[in-house]
Scaffold this active site. Structure first.
Site, PDB file in Angstrom:
ATOM      1  CG  LEU A   1      51.119   7.981   6.111  1.00 46.33           C
ATOM      2  CD1 LEU A   1      52.487   8.650   6.106  1.00 46.33           C
ATOM      3  CD2 LEU A   1      51.163   6.668   5.328  1.00 46.33           C
TER       4      LEU A   1
ATOM      5  N   GLY B   1      50.932   1.642  11.884  1.00 42.30           N
ATOM      6  CA  GLY B   1      51.335   0.474  11.096  1.00 42.30           C
ATOM      7  C   GLY B   1      52.280   0.902   9.982  1.00 42.30           C
ATOM      8  CG  HIS B   2      50.840   3.419   6.810  1.00 42.47           C
ATOM      9  ND1 HIS B   2      49.641   3.924   7.230  1.00 42.47           N
ATOM     10  CD2 HIS B   2      50.571   2.710   5.688  1.00 42.47           C
ATOM     11  CE1 HIS B   2      48.675   3.553   6.404  1.00 42.47           C
ATOM     12  NE2 HIS B   2      49.211   2.799   5.460  1.00 42.47           N
TER      13      HIS B   2
ATOM     14  CD  GLN C   1      45.771  -0.895  -4.365  1.00 41.71           C
ATOM     15  OE1 GLN C   1      46.876  -0.679  -4.852  1.00 41.71           O
ATOM     16  NE2 GLN C   1      45.638  -1.210  -3.084  1.00 41.71           N
TER      17      GLN C   1
ATOM     18  CD  GLN D   1      52.187 -11.747   8.070  1.00 40.39           C
ATOM     19  OE1 GLN D   1      53.265 -11.714   7.470  1.00 40.39           O
ATOM     20  NE2 GLN D   1      51.282 -12.672   7.833  1.00 40.39           N
TER      21      GLN D   1
ATOM     22  CB  SER E   1      42.981  -0.798   8.659  1.00 34.44           C
ATOM     23  OG  SER E   1      42.392  -0.484   7.408  1.00 34.44           O
ATOM     24  CB  SER E   2      43.734   3.989   5.921  1.00 36.22           C
ATOM     25  OG  SER E   2      45.143   3.947   5.901  1.00 36.22           O
TER      26      SER E   2
HETATM   27  P1  AMP Z   1      48.091   0.833   2.661  1.00 31.38           P
HETATM   28  O1  AMP Z   1      48.335   2.309   2.798  1.00 31.38           O
HETATM   29  O2  AMP Z   1      46.876   0.355   3.392  1.00 31.38           O
HETATM   30  O3  AMP Z   1      48.166   0.361   1.235  1.00 31.38           O
HETATM   31  O4  AMP Z   1      49.293   0.123   3.406  1.00 31.38           O
HETATM   32  C1  AMP Z   1      50.618   0.385   3.058  1.00 31.38           C
HETATM   33  C2  AMP Z   1      51.511  -0.638   3.705  1.00 31.38           C
HETATM   34  O5  AMP Z   1      51.348  -0.579   5.120  1.00 31.38           O
HETATM   35  C3  AMP Z   1      51.143  -2.070   3.279  1.00 31.38           C
HETATM   36  O6  AMP Z   1      52.335  -2.814   3.115  1.00 31.38           O
HETATM   37  C4  AMP Z   1      50.358  -2.566   4.451  1.00 31.38           C
HETATM   38  O7  AMP Z   1      50.409  -3.977   4.611  1.00 31.38           O
HETATM   39  C5  AMP Z   1      51.059  -1.880   5.602  1.00 31.38           C
HETATM   40  N1  AMP Z   1      50.181  -1.821   6.766  1.00 31.38           N
HETATM   41  C6  AMP Z   1      48.890  -1.396   6.794  1.00 31.38           C
HETATM   42  N2  AMP Z   1      48.368  -1.565   8.028  1.00 31.38           N
HETATM   43  C7  AMP Z   1      49.347  -2.114   8.791  1.00 31.38           C
HETATM   44  C8  AMP Z   1      49.430  -2.532  10.142  1.00 31.38           C
HETATM   45  N3  AMP Z   1      48.405  -2.418  10.983  1.00 31.38           N
HETATM   46  N4  AMP Z   1      50.596  -3.052  10.585  1.00 31.38           N
HETATM   47  C9  AMP Z   1      51.663  -3.181   9.741  1.00 31.38           C
HETATM   48  N5  AMP Z   1      51.646  -2.803   8.456  1.00 31.38           N
HETATM   49  C10 AMP Z   1      50.506  -2.277   7.980  1.00 31.38           C
END
Ligand code: AMP
Length: 278
Positions: free
Chosen positions: A30, A33-34, A58, A145, A182-183
């Site tokens: 996390l 963003g999360h 996925q 988004q 981003s992770s």
């Molecule tokens: P993930 O763990 O990458 O699958 O992301 C989980 C959720 O967090 C998804 O809805 C992503 O779109 C959101 N997310 C990931 N990175 C960001 C970010 N930088 N800003 C806002 N939401 C994010």
């Protein structure tokens, strides 16, 4: 905060009458963003559930499922401090027991851009999110988004299958230099990080161009491409101006249009987008 790893345990957590559950689906590792989604869910719901599941369905066969960054201990500490009620962290076997065979294919919106470059990706996303919505039965689910096409696909899934959940899309969180969190940014070397900034610089220069009155897709894309490709280390997979609900490519940018990009930088694949809006 409770941590549960079985579907039956997760279901039992909710009393039958509860109707104010917000779900934030994640793959863990996390970042802010999360956390922005978690905080919004905390503000808007009585019960907040965060799922952590690196969903093999996925990832393509040549993609980074095995290497995807994971740190459950740190994630749980963070979520505890955000006053999350429940973390649903199932194993792959719990989500896809032997004999699992039902998948969800959302139509055209899932076939474009990401769908073209990552065949099967949205099938895996739609299937797992549908399962999570069925398991947790939230009134609201929160998405970022940054993954704009995923949001469009999941809104269509929710609508077409009458899942009855409110799909809430929250703004992209960026670091101090503008890179979308981003992770996968953890894969970037410090040199690659500097090059990656060209992606957001390109997108935001297009937004400024649009704000100054230029709506022509060709010109917006061309100027963005010039900035991004000013580094020989970046390979643009796609750079497209699309309508935000359908992801159909358009030739004039209007309020709400999206400029979306996917690039490869060494071994790392990054996506980002900007919304044209005042
Ligand atoms: P993930 O763990 O990458 O699958 O992301 C989980 C959720 O967090 C998804 O809805 C992503 O779109 C959101 N997310 C990931 N990175 C960001 C970010 N930088 N800003 C806002 N939401 C994010």
């Amino acid at each position: 905060m409770k941590v549960i790893d079985t579907v039956s345990g997760c279901r039992k957590f909710f009393d039958a009458d509860s109707n104010k559950v917000g779900l934030v689906p994640t793959m863990g590792y996390l970042h802010d963003g999360h956390i922005s989604l978690v905080r919004r869910a905390r503000d808007e719901n009585e019960i907040v559930v965060v799922s952590i599941f690196v969903n093999p369905a996925q990832f393509g066969p040549a993609e980074d499922f095995k290497d995807y960054p994971r740190d459950m201990d740190s994630d749980l500490r963070l979520l505890e401090s955000e006053k999350v009620d429940l973390v649903f962290a199932p194993s792959v076997g719990e989500m896809y027991p032997e004999g699992f065979m039902t998948h969800i294919d959302v139509g055209d919106v899932a076939k474009r851009l990401e769908g073209e470059y990552r065949p099967g990706h949205f099938r895996g996303v739609a299937t797992v999110v549908c399962k999570l919505l069925m398991i947790v039965k939230p009134q609201r689910a929160y998405f970022g988004q940054k993954d704009a096409q995923q949001c469009a696909v999941l809104k269509k899934l929710n609508l077409d299958l009458n899942l009855g959940c409110e799909i809430i899309v929250s703004p992209t969180v960026r670091d101090q230099s503008g890179l979308a969190l981003s992770s996968r940014n953890s894969y970037l070397s410090s040199d690659e990080y500097k090059v990656a900034l060209l992606v957001n610089q390109g997108l935001f220069s297009a937004k400024r161009l649009w704000e100054s009155g230029n709506t022509d897709a060709g010109q917006l894309i061309c100027s963005t491409r010039q900035i991004i490709e000013s580094s020989p280390y970046i390979l643009v997979e796609y750079l497209s101006l699309v309508q935000a609900e359908t992801f159909v490519e358009i030739d004039q940018a209007t309020e709400g249009s999206l400029l979306c990009v996917a690039v490869r930088l060494g071994e790392t694949r990054l996506i980002d987008n900007v919304i044209f809006a005042f």
